[in-house]
Design a protein around this motif. Structure first.
Motif, short mmCIF file in Angstrom:
data_model
loop_
_atom_site.label_atom_id
_atom_site.label_comp_id
_atom_site.label_asym_id
_atom_site.label_seq_id
_atom_site.Cartn_x
_atom_site.Cartn_y
_atom_site.Cartn_z
N SER A 1 25.81 47.40 56.03
CA SER A 1 26.69 46.67 55.02
C SER A 1 27.67 47.82 54.75
N GLN A 2 29.09 47.14 54.59
CA GLN A 2 30.22 48.08 54.13
C GLN A 2 30.21 49.47 54.99
N ASN A 3 30.04 48.90 56.30
CA ASN A 3 30.38 50.17 57.30
C ASN A 3 29.40 51.26 57.06
N SER A 4 28.37 51.13 56.66
CA SER A 4 27.21 52.07 56.37
C SER A 4 25.77 51.54 56.79
N LEU A 5 25.09 52.48 57.42
CA LEU A 5 23.66 52.50 57.76
C LEU A 5 22.93 52.95 56.84
N VAL A 6 22.08 52.17 55.94
CA VAL A 6 21.02 52.65 55.02
C VAL A 6 19.62 52.41 55.51
N LEU A 7 18.90 53.52 55.51
CA LEU A 7 17.46 53.46 55.54
C LEU A 7 16.44 53.09 54.35
N ASN A 8 15.64 52.22 54.31
CA ASN A 8 14.83 52.05 53.18
C ASN A 8 15.44 51.72 51.98
N ASN A 9 16.84 51.16 51.95
CA ASN A 9 17.75 51.05 50.88
C ASN A 9 18.28 52.18 50.20
N LYS A 10 17.86 53.50 50.59
CA LYS A 10 18.25 54.60 49.96
C LYS A 10 19.04 55.75 50.72
N ALA A 11 18.66 56.08 51.71
CA ALA A 11 19.05 56.93 52.64
C ALA A 11 20.29 56.49 53.63
N GLU A 12 21.29 57.06 53.40
CA GLU A 12 22.44 56.82 54.28
C GLU A 12 22.61 57.69 55.42
N ILE A 13 22.96 57.09 56.51
CA ILE A 13 23.24 58.10 57.69
C ILE A 13 24.62 58.57 57.51
N ILE A 14 24.99 60.01 57.59
CA ILE A 14 26.18 60.49 57.35
C ILE A 14 26.66 61.37 58.66
N LEU A 15 25.79 61.55 59.55
CA LEU A 15 25.93 62.00 60.80
C LEU A 15 25.37 61.51 61.90
N SER A 16 25.99 61.12 62.92
CA SER A 16 25.12 60.28 63.89
C SER A 16 25.48 60.67 65.29
N ASP A 17 24.43 60.34 66.27
CA ASP A 17 24.74 60.44 67.54
C ASP A 17 24.87 61.95 68.32
N ALA A 18 23.99 62.72 67.60
CA ALA A 18 23.80 63.78 68.30
C ALA A 18 22.84 63.94 69.36
N VAL A 19 23.31 63.82 70.42
CA VAL A 19 22.56 63.39 71.77
C VAL A 19 22.06 64.56 72.33
N GLY A 20 20.59 64.53 72.59
CA GLY A 20 19.78 65.44 73.42
C GLY A 20 19.56 65.14 74.63
N THR A 21 18.72 65.97 75.27
CA THR A 21 18.06 65.48 76.46
C THR A 21 16.93 64.43 76.51
N ASN A 22 16.14 64.59 75.29
CA ASN A 22 15.11 63.81 75.25
C ASN A 22 15.29 62.78 73.94
N GLY A 23 16.56 62.49 73.58
CA GLY A 23 16.70 61.75 72.27
C GLY A 23 17.99 61.84 71.51
N VAL A 24 18.23 61.44 70.40
CA VAL A 24 19.08 61.54 69.49
C VAL A 24 18.92 61.83 67.96
#
Length: 258
Positions: free
Chosen positions: A225-248
């Motif tokens: 919501s409001q252009n933010s992804l939040v996990l368990n209603n507490k932790a916000e994703i502040i940096l994303s999509d650092a892709v490696g060979t076996n995941g992100v």
């Protein structure tokens, strides 16, 4: 009677670039000056660049500077005094600007390609290994790496794919609960709660789902919501999509607690 000086007037009819020389009375010869060629009546400036590139290297440019005078300058991509020019390998300095995990290949003058080494992905200028390796290379995630190492947790060094939610280094350093979890022997469970197996979920993928199961076994709730992804209603994703060979890897601003 006096001898006629054939050179006395108008340089004896010789070229202005020639020397008039008396021979016998009333006669003369015209000799072109140094740097000029001709019959003396007509003298043309010698351009040394017209023959054998003026003695310059074949990878140099010959530029006439005066009669029978020239300078040699190495062409772009070469270095030397002009008489001898050597090819400058772009890859010879700082790996050609490629990533330290890439192979630099000279292709042609002033051109090179950068290709990530085996077991790395990227554009050659930035190459990433597996996400376990990448944790250590970023100050935002390095603390999480040290916690995994301390507990010998190597799950995410496998083939994957994995999705990793990593509390930023300062969060892990400053949360007093980390010390308690470590003392109680439950820190490994907390760390595994931040890992998701069999999924390479980018930010846009996470926006489309509401729950995922961690390696610990407990679910993680996701809301957008409001252009933010939040996990368990507490932790916000502040940096994303650092892709490696076996995941992100995604960086979050709070620790997830199972």
């Amino acid at each position: 009677c006096s001898a006629i000086d054939a050179c006395e007037t108008s340089n004896g009819g010789c070229s202005a670039k020639a020397d008039c020389r008396r021979t016998t009375p009333g006669n003369r010869v015209c000799v072109c000056n140094a740097g000029y060629t001709g019959d003396g009546i007509v003298c043309i400036e010698i351009n040394p660049c017209l023959e054998n590139n003026g003695g310059c290297d074949r990878n140099a440019e010959c530029t006439q500077t005066g009669p029978n005078q020239a300078v040699c300058n190495c062409l772009k991509g070469y270095s030397g005094d002009g008489k001898r020019c050597s090819y400058i390998s772009l890859c010879s300095q700082n790996n050609g600007g490629c990533s330290e995990f890439a192979i630099c290949n000279d292709t042609e003058l002033t051109e090179r390609t950068c290709t990530c080494k085996n077991n790395y992905i990227g554009d050659g200028f930035k190459c990433r290994g597996n996400i376990f390796q990448e944790l250590l290379r970023d100050s935002n995630t390095s603390r999480f790496y040290f916690h995994l190492e301390a507990l010998s947790i190597r799950d995410i060094a496998g083939p994957g794919p994995f999705t990793l939610f990593v509390p930023r280094t300062d969060v892990l350093n400053n949360d007093p609960r980390v010390k308690d979890w470590t003392a109680k022997g439950v820190m490994a469970q907390v760390l595994r709660y931040h890992m998701v197996g069999c999924a390479n979920l980018l930010y846009n993928d996470l926006k489309m789902i509401t729950n995922i199961t961690s390696l610990h076994g407990d679910p993680i709730h996701i809301s957008y919501s409001q252009n933010s992804l939040v996990l368990n209603n507490k932790a916000e994703i502040i940096l994303s999509d650092a892709v490696g060979t076996n995941g992100v890897i995604h960086v979050i601003n709070q620790i997830l607690v199972p």
